[in-house]
Scaffold this motif. Structure first.
Motif, PDB file in Angstrom:
ATOM      1  N   LEU A  27       0.824  -1.213   0.000  1.00 21.16           N
ATOM      2  CA  LEU A  27       0.000   0.000   0.000  1.00 21.16           C
ATOM      3  C   LEU A  27       0.855   1.258   0.000  1.00 21.16           C
ATOM      4  CD1 LEU A  27      -2.941  -0.656   2.510  1.00 21.16           C
ATOM      5  CD2 LEU A  27      -3.061  -0.483   0.015  1.00 21.16           C
ATOM      6  N   GLU A  28       0.465   2.197  -0.866  1.00 21.56           N
ATOM      7  CA  GLU A  28       1.088   3.515  -0.897  1.00 21.56           C
ATOM      8  C   GLU A  28       0.110   4.586  -0.428  1.00 21.56           C
ATOM      9  OE1 GLU A  28       2.550   4.018  -4.869  1.00 21.56           O
ATOM     10  OE2 GLU A  28       4.010   2.399  -4.657  1.00 21.56           O
ATOM     11  N   VAL A  29      -1.189   4.316  -0.596  1.00 25.53           N
ATOM     12  CA  VAL A  29      -2.245   5.257  -0.210  1.00 25.53           C
ATOM     13  C   VAL A  29      -3.249   4.506   0.656  1.00 25.53           C
ATOM     14  CG1 VAL A  29      -4.145   6.696  -1.053  1.00 25.53           C
ATOM     15  CG2 VAL A  29      -1.970   6.638  -2.314  1.00 25.53           C
ATOM     16  N   LEU A  30      -3.496   5.042   1.851  1.00 23.40           N
ATOM     17  CA  LEU A  30      -4.477   4.460   2.759  1.00 23.40           C
ATOM     18  C   LEU A  30      -5.343   5.571   3.328  1.00 23.40           C
ATOM     19  CD1 LEU A  30      -5.683   2.073   4.339  1.00 23.40           C
ATOM     20  CD2 LEU A  30      -3.864   2.397   6.046  1.00 23.40           C
ATOM     21  N   ASP A  31      -6.623   5.536   2.998  1.00 25.21           N
ATOM     22  CA  ASP A  31      -7.571   6.531   3.495  1.00 25.21           C
ATOM     23  C   ASP A  31      -8.501   5.862   4.487  1.00 25.21           C
ATOM     24  OD1 ASP A  31      -9.526   8.440   3.977  1.00 25.21           O
ATOM     25  OD2 ASP A  31      -9.517   9.167   1.903  1.00 25.21           O
ATOM     26  N   LEU A  32      -8.321   6.215   5.751  1.00 25.80           N
ATOM     27  CA  LEU A  32      -9.163   5.715   6.834  1.00 25.80           C
ATOM     28  C   LEU A  32      -9.922   6.858   7.511  1.00 25.80           C
ATOM     29  CD1 LEU A  32      -6.774   3.079   8.448  1.00 25.80           C
ATOM     30  CD2 LEU A  32      -9.057   2.625   7.546  1.00 25.80           C
ATOM     31  N   ALA A  33     -10.071   7.985   6.830  1.00 24.39           N
ATOM     32  CA  ALA A  33     -10.754   9.140   7.412  1.00 24.39           C
ATOM     33  C   ALA A  33     -12.190   8.783   7.789  1.00 24.39           C
ATOM     34  CB  ALA A  33     -10.748  10.310   6.427  1.00 24.39           C
ATOM     35  N   GLN A  34     -12.667   9.428   8.844  1.00 25.78           N
ATOM     36  CA  GLN A  34     -14.043   9.285   9.305  1.00 25.78           C
ATOM     37  C   GLN A  34     -14.403   7.848   9.669  1.00 25.78           C
ATOM     38  OE1 GLN A  34     -16.289  11.953   9.725  1.00 25.78           O
ATOM     39  NE2 GLN A  34     -14.457  13.193   9.407  1.00 25.78           N
ATOM     40  N   ASN A  35     -13.527   7.199  10.407  1.00 24.40           N
ATOM     41  CA  ASN A  35     -13.780   5.871  10.935  1.00 24.40           C
ATOM     42  C   ASN A  35     -13.710   5.929  12.458  1.00 24.40           C
ATOM     43  OD1 ASN A  35     -14.068   3.519   8.860  1.00 24.40           O
ATOM     44  ND2 ASN A  35     -12.604   4.922   7.920  1.00 24.40           N
ATOM     45  N   GLN A  36     -13.426   4.814  13.101  1.00 23.24           N
ATOM     46  CA  GLN A  36     -13.402   4.741  14.559  1.00 23.24           C
ATOM     47  C   GLN A  36     -12.102   4.108  15.053  1.00 23.24           C
ATOM     48  OE1 GLN A  36     -16.957   2.389  15.030  1.00 23.24           O
ATOM     49  NE2 GLN A  36     -18.254   4.004  14.228  1.00 23.24           N
ATOM     50  N   VAL A  37     -11.021   4.426  14.364  1.00 21.31           N
ATOM     51  CA  VAL A  37      -9.721   3.822  14.644  1.00 21.31           C
ATOM     52  C   VAL A  37      -9.216   4.188  16.042  1.00 21.31           C
ATOM     53  CG1 VAL A  37      -7.299   3.864  13.928  1.00 21.31           C
ATOM     54  CG2 VAL A  37      -9.095   3.598  12.221  1.00 21.31           C
ATOM     55  N   GLY A  38      -9.354   5.445  16.438  1.00 24.38           N
ATOM     56  CA  GLY A  38      -8.916   5.898  17.754  1.00 24.38           C
ATOM     57  C   GLY A  38      -7.412   5.778  17.960  1.00 24.38           C
ATOM     58  N   ASP A  39      -6.976   6.109  19.154  1.00 23.89           N
ATOM     59  CA  ASP A  39      -5.544   6.068  19.481  1.00 23.89           C
ATOM     60  C   ASP A  39      -4.966   4.659  19.372  1.00 23.89           C
ATOM     61  OD1 ASP A  39      -5.476   8.793  19.897  1.00 23.89           O
ATOM     62  OD2 ASP A  39      -5.463   8.657  22.085  1.00 23.89           O
ATOM     63  N   GLU A  40      -5.736   3.669  19.788  1.00 26.07           N
ATOM     64  CA  GLU A  40      -5.245   2.286  19.729  1.00 26.07           C
ATOM     65  C   GLU A  40      -4.965   1.865  18.284  1.00 26.07           C
ATOM     66  OE1 GLU A  40      -6.677  -2.299  20.623  1.00 26.07           O
ATOM     67  OE2 GLU A  40      -7.857  -0.653  21.472  1.00 26.07           O
ATOM     68  N   GLY A  41      -5.905   2.149  17.393  1.00 30.24           N
ATOM     69  CA  GLY A  41      -5.713   1.812  15.985  1.00 30.24           C
ATOM     70  C   GLY A  41      -4.569   2.592  15.367  1.00 30.24           C
ATOM     71  N   LEU A  91      -6.102   9.914   8.469  1.00 26.22           N
ATOM     72  CA  LEU A  91      -6.748   9.435   9.694  1.00 26.22           C
ATOM     73  C   LEU A  91      -7.666  10.505  10.287  1.00 26.22           C
ATOM     74  CD1 LEU A  91      -3.766   7.546  11.396  1.00 26.22           C
ATOM     75  CD2 LEU A  91      -5.795   6.536  10.334  1.00 26.22           C
ATOM     76  N   PHE A  92      -8.049  11.475   9.490  1.00 26.36           N
ATOM     77  CA  PHE A  92      -8.936  12.537   9.949  1.00 26.36           C
ATOM     78  C   PHE A  92     -10.247  11.950  10.483  1.00 26.36           C
ATOM     79  CE2 PHE A  92     -12.604  15.225   9.013  1.00 26.36           C
ATOM     80  CZ  PHE A  92     -12.300  16.346   9.761  1.00 26.36           C
ATOM     81  N   GLY A  93     -10.746  12.516  11.562  1.00 22.02           N
ATOM     82  CA  GLY A  93     -12.054  12.129  12.073  1.00 22.02           C
ATOM     83  C   GLY A  93     -12.100  10.770  12.734  1.00 22.02           C
ATOM     84  N   ASN A  94     -10.986  10.355  13.347  1.00 21.82           N
ATOM     85  CA  ASN A  94     -10.920   9.062  14.017  1.00 21.82           C
ATOM     86  C   ASN A  94     -10.790   9.188  15.525  1.00 21.82           C
ATOM     87  OD1 ASN A  94     -10.769   6.430  12.335  1.00 21.82           O
ATOM     88  ND2 ASN A  94      -9.772   7.976  11.072  1.00 21.82           N
ATOM     89  N   GLY A  95     -11.018  10.379  16.053  1.00 18.01           N
ATOM     90  CA  GLY A  95     -10.969  10.568  17.494  1.00 18.01           C
ATOM     91  C   GLY A  95      -9.582  10.455  18.089  1.00 18.01           C
TER      92      GLY A  95
END
Length: 181
Positions: free
Chosen positions: A121-135, A153-157
């Motif tokens: 992977l070169e591009v990973l978009d996980l914005a607006q999920n629930q990854v949080g600090d642990e993820g 990782l925008f919007g993941n708390g």
């Protein structure tokens, strides 16, 4: 599905854009078996009401095995879907994975971080999920995501500490575009 594929598959058979077609699991199951898609490299399934069954169909497909670009944004996919995706060799050629605005949590982030199949992977978009600090932490400690050039990782708390962990990660040394807040 037959008509949609006939109309929307690129002339060279490498790109299929089905965003906002609401094909659901049944549509993806048909896609996964359609021989016309044997050369498919780019697949956009944004906002199609997909579930874990759709991801299972793609993960088990004997036809769609060469994807380099996969967009799954706005499907409410949860960790079980991401675990299937991360565990399938069908996705081992992915360079770009867009999971924006789903329900990916820490377990999904861990599946991505530990996947040998997603190591390119070169591009990973996980914005607006629930990854949080642990993820964010498990992604930052990944031994396989070292080729990432773009991470959202925008919007993941993420707390300030979580953002700091990502910014200081040696795993992400090649990242040119990092979006955290």
């Amino acid at each position: 599905m037959d008509a949609l594929i006939g109309k929307l598959l690129s002339a060279d058979g490498t790109t299929l854009d089905l965003h906002v077609k609401y094909i659901g699991d049944d549509g993806v199951k048909q896609l996964a078996q359609d021989a016309r898609l044997k050369n498919l490299r780019q697949l956009n399934l944004e906002r199609n009401e997909l579930t874990v069954e759709s991801i299972r169909a793609l993960a088990d497909s004997t036809v769609i095995t060469q994807l380099t670009w996969l967009h799954l944004e706005r499907n409410n996919l949860e960790d079980d879907s991401i675990q299937l995706l991360a565990g399938s060799a069908n996705f081992s050629q992915l360079k770009q994975l867009n999971l924006w605005k789903n329900k990916v949590g820490p377990a999904g982030a861990r599946a991505i971080a530990e996947s040998l199949h997603l190591s390119g992977l070169e591009v990973l978009d996980l914005a607006q999920n629930q990854v949080g600090d642990e993820g964010a932490r498990v992604l930052s400690e990944s031994m396989t995501l070292t080729d990432l050039k773009y991470l959202d990782l925008f919007g993941n708390g993420l707390s300030e500490e979580g953002q700091k962990v990502v910014k200081n990660s040696e795993t992400f040394a090649k990242i040119k575009d990092l979006i955290l807040a």
